[in-house]
Design an enzyme around this catalytic site. Structure first.
Site, mmCIF file in Angstrom:
data_model
loop_
_atom_site.group_PDB
_atom_site.id
_atom_site.type_symbol
_atom_site.label_atom_id
_atom_site.label_comp_id
_atom_site.label_asym_id
_atom_site.label_seq_id
_atom_site.Cartn_x
_atom_site.Cartn_y
_atom_site.Cartn_z
ATOM 1 N N SER A 149 -24.752 -49.488 8.255
ATOM 2 C CA SER A 149 -25.140 -48.310 9.036
ATOM 3 C C SER A 149 -26.624 -48.409 9.334
ATOM 4 O O SER A 149 -27.348 -49.152 8.646
ATOM 5 C CB SER A 149 -24.874 -47.049 8.186
ATOM 6 O OG SER A 149 -25.497 -45.919 8.751
ATOM 7 N N TYR A 162 -25.804 -41.402 0.396
ATOM 8 C CA TYR A 162 -25.113 -42.277 1.361
ATOM 9 C C TYR A 162 -25.983 -43.468 1.760
ATOM 10 O O TYR A 162 -25.495 -44.609 1.829
ATOM 11 C CB TYR A 162 -24.733 -41.459 2.599
ATOM 12 C CG TYR A 162 -24.124 -42.252 3.728
ATOM 13 C CD1 TYR A 162 -22.845 -42.792 3.616
ATOM 14 C CD2 TYR A 162 -24.825 -42.458 4.920
ATOM 15 C CE1 TYR A 162 -22.285 -43.506 4.673
ATOM 16 C CE2 TYR A 162 -24.266 -43.167 5.979
ATOM 17 C CZ TYR A 162 -22.998 -43.690 5.840
ATOM 18 O OH TYR A 162 -22.440 -44.400 6.870
HETATM 19 P P1 NAP Z 1 -13.937 -41.604 9.020
HETATM 20 O O1 NAP Z 1 -13.564 -41.168 10.401
HETATM 21 O O2 NAP Z 1 -14.062 -40.562 7.958
HETATM 22 O O3 NAP Z 1 -12.911 -42.745 8.559
HETATM 23 C C1 NAP Z 1 -12.970 -43.311 7.282
HETATM 24 C C2 NAP Z 1 -11.570 -43.425 6.739
HETATM 25 O O4 NAP Z 1 -11.642 -44.012 5.416
HETATM 26 C C3 NAP Z 1 -10.904 -42.057 6.578
HETATM 27 O O5 NAP Z 1 -9.561 -42.106 7.009
HETATM 28 C C4 NAP Z 1 -11.009 -41.822 5.087
HETATM 29 O O6 NAP Z 1 -10.028 -40.952 4.571
HETATM 30 C C5 NAP Z 1 -10.813 -43.237 4.567
HETATM 31 N N1 NAP Z 1 -11.211 -43.358 3.175
HETATM 32 C C6 NAP Z 1 -12.101 -42.591 2.483
HETATM 33 N N2 NAP Z 1 -12.185 -43.008 1.212
HETATM 34 C C7 NAP Z 1 -11.328 -44.048 1.091
HETATM 35 C C8 NAP Z 1 -10.957 -44.890 0.014
HETATM 36 N N3 NAP Z 1 -11.484 -44.721 -1.210
HETATM 37 N N4 NAP Z 1 -10.047 -45.872 0.215
HETATM 38 C C9 NAP Z 1 -9.483 -46.034 1.457
HETATM 39 N N5 NAP Z 1 -9.790 -45.256 2.513
HETATM 40 C C10 NAP Z 1 -10.706 -44.285 2.339
HETATM 41 O O7 NAP Z 1 -15.325 -42.397 9.041
HETATM 42 P P2 NAP Z 1 -16.024 -43.252 10.187
HETATM 43 O O8 NAP Z 1 -17.085 -42.402 10.766
HETATM 44 O O9 NAP Z 1 -15.046 -43.918 11.055
HETATM 45 O O10 NAP Z 1 -16.753 -44.329 9.257
HETATM 46 C C11 NAP Z 1 -16.150 -45.576 8.947
HETATM 47 C C12 NAP Z 1 -17.218 -46.473 8.347
HETATM 48 O O11 NAP Z 1 -18.299 -46.588 9.266
HETATM 49 C C13 NAP Z 1 -17.801 -45.961 7.032
HETATM 50 O O12 NAP Z 1 -18.003 -47.037 6.158
HETATM 51 C C14 NAP Z 1 -19.131 -45.365 7.460
HETATM 52 O O13 NAP Z 1 -20.100 -45.398 6.428
HETATM 53 C C15 NAP Z 1 -19.507 -46.277 8.614
HETATM 54 N N6 NAP Z 1 -20.432 -45.648 9.565
HETATM 55 C C16 NAP Z 1 -20.062 -44.536 10.268
HETATM 56 C C17 NAP Z 1 -20.968 -43.950 11.153
HETATM 57 C C18 NAP Z 1 -20.642 -42.726 11.950
HETATM 58 O O14 NAP Z 1 -21.545 -42.143 12.577
HETATM 59 N N7 NAP Z 1 -19.404 -42.276 12.014
HETATM 60 C C19 NAP Z 1 -22.237 -44.508 11.299
HETATM 61 C C20 NAP Z 1 -22.564 -45.640 10.572
HETATM 62 C C21 NAP Z 1 -21.650 -46.202 9.710
HETATM 63 P P3 NAP Z 1 -10.430 -39.377 4.396
HETATM 64 O O15 NAP Z 1 -10.583 -38.811 5.783
HETATM 65 O O16 NAP Z 1 -9.283 -38.816 3.634
HETATM 66 O O17 NAP Z 1 -11.734 -39.370 3.622
#
Ligand code: NAP
Length: 255
Positions: A149, A162
């Protein structure tokens, strides 16, 4: 609505595992990979959303298995890799995407908050990589893309738990890239800026206006834009790239 976009076969015959696949960036990546011909194992803790995605991919003719599990648990992490080996005889690509994104400053965050985030975003990524690499080495190598990130590359306010976990993602990427290069495993990361996932849509208008202004390109990103970068790093097109952390951030880290 989940749809599988048209593809060019850039992952044809590759067996790929995407963790945290039922939502956001993981879901966009799984759909993109399916379109590019990957045979998929999708993982998430949310069984209902995961089944919706599995049906969407299978309905479009994709080869897909789903494994409900928590990446921070050793047996769950082992099981999702085993599912790929059982179904496809190999694992070529891991996208270590599962993560939680709590916003906390140092004053309010507790040690338990820190441990919880590190368990999923740190330990979960380590375990996913560990078992994936075990499988990859049996068939001559593979490619890993970790989700770092902008918070894993630069300091920000309200990221006291985080942010450090995402520095772990960047660290795993660089250290494993060097350790595994000679054995045919490439390890890279993407460092997304703020991406318009369901989590962001729940934030206040004021918050969204602030993060939008922080990105020089003048908007937040879309999950599909991150998936495109993940696809490139995962594919053989990136065959001379390892240890890289690719910003997908509308210029945020260039400031
Ligand atoms: P998201 O929409 O919340 O998707 C993440 C998924 O992972 C959700 O379905 C979540 O389930 C699941 N999850 C959570 N804990 C888990 C576990 N222990 N084992 C397996 N699955 C699990 O998040 P996203 O925004 O797409 O982010 C995905 C990745 O990108 C993350 O690593 C995040 O740090 C990174 N990222 C995101 C952003 C952003 O702005 N969105 C920016 C930089 C980096 P639940 O919904 O039940 O928790």
């Amino acid at each position: 609505m989940d749809t599988v976009p048209p593809g060019l076969g850039r992952l044809k015959n590759k067996a790929a595992l995407v963790t945290g696949a039922s939502s956001g960036i993981g879901r966009a990546t799984a759909l993109r990979f399916a379109a590019e011909g990957a045979r998929l194992v999708i993982n998430d803790v949310d069984a209902v959303r995961l089944e919706t995605l599995r049906l969407a991919i299978a309905g479009a003719g994709g080869e897909v298995r789903s494994v409900v599990g928590d990446v921070s648990k050793t047996e769950d992490a082992r099981a999702m890799v085993a599912a790929a080996v059982e179904a496809f005889g190999r694992l070529d690509v891991l996208v270590a995407n599962a993560g939680i994104i709590p916003e906390m400053d140092l004053a309010t965050a507790t040690a338990d908050d820190f441990d919880h985030v590190m368990a999923i975003d740190g330990r979960g990524m380590f375990l996913s990589c560990k078992f994936a690499v075990e499988a990859m080495l049996k068939t001559g190598g593979g490619s890993i893309v970790c989700l770092s990130s902008i918070s894993g590359e630069a300091g920000q306010k309200r990221q006291a738990v985080y942010g450090p976990a995402k520095f772990v993602a960047s660290g795993i990427t660089k250290h494993l890239a060097v350790e595994l290069a000679a054995q045919g495993v490439r390890v890279n990361a993407v460092a997304p800026g703020t991406i318009a996932t369901d989590g962001l849509r729940k934030m206040s208008e004021e918050y969204i206006a602030g993060v939008t202004a922080a990105h020089p390109i003048g908007r937040v990103g879309q999950p599909a834009e991150v998936a495109n970068a993940i696809l490139f790093l995962a594919s053989d097109e990136a065959s001379f790239i390892t240890g890289a952390i690719l910003p997908v951030d509308g210029g945020y880290l260039a400031q």
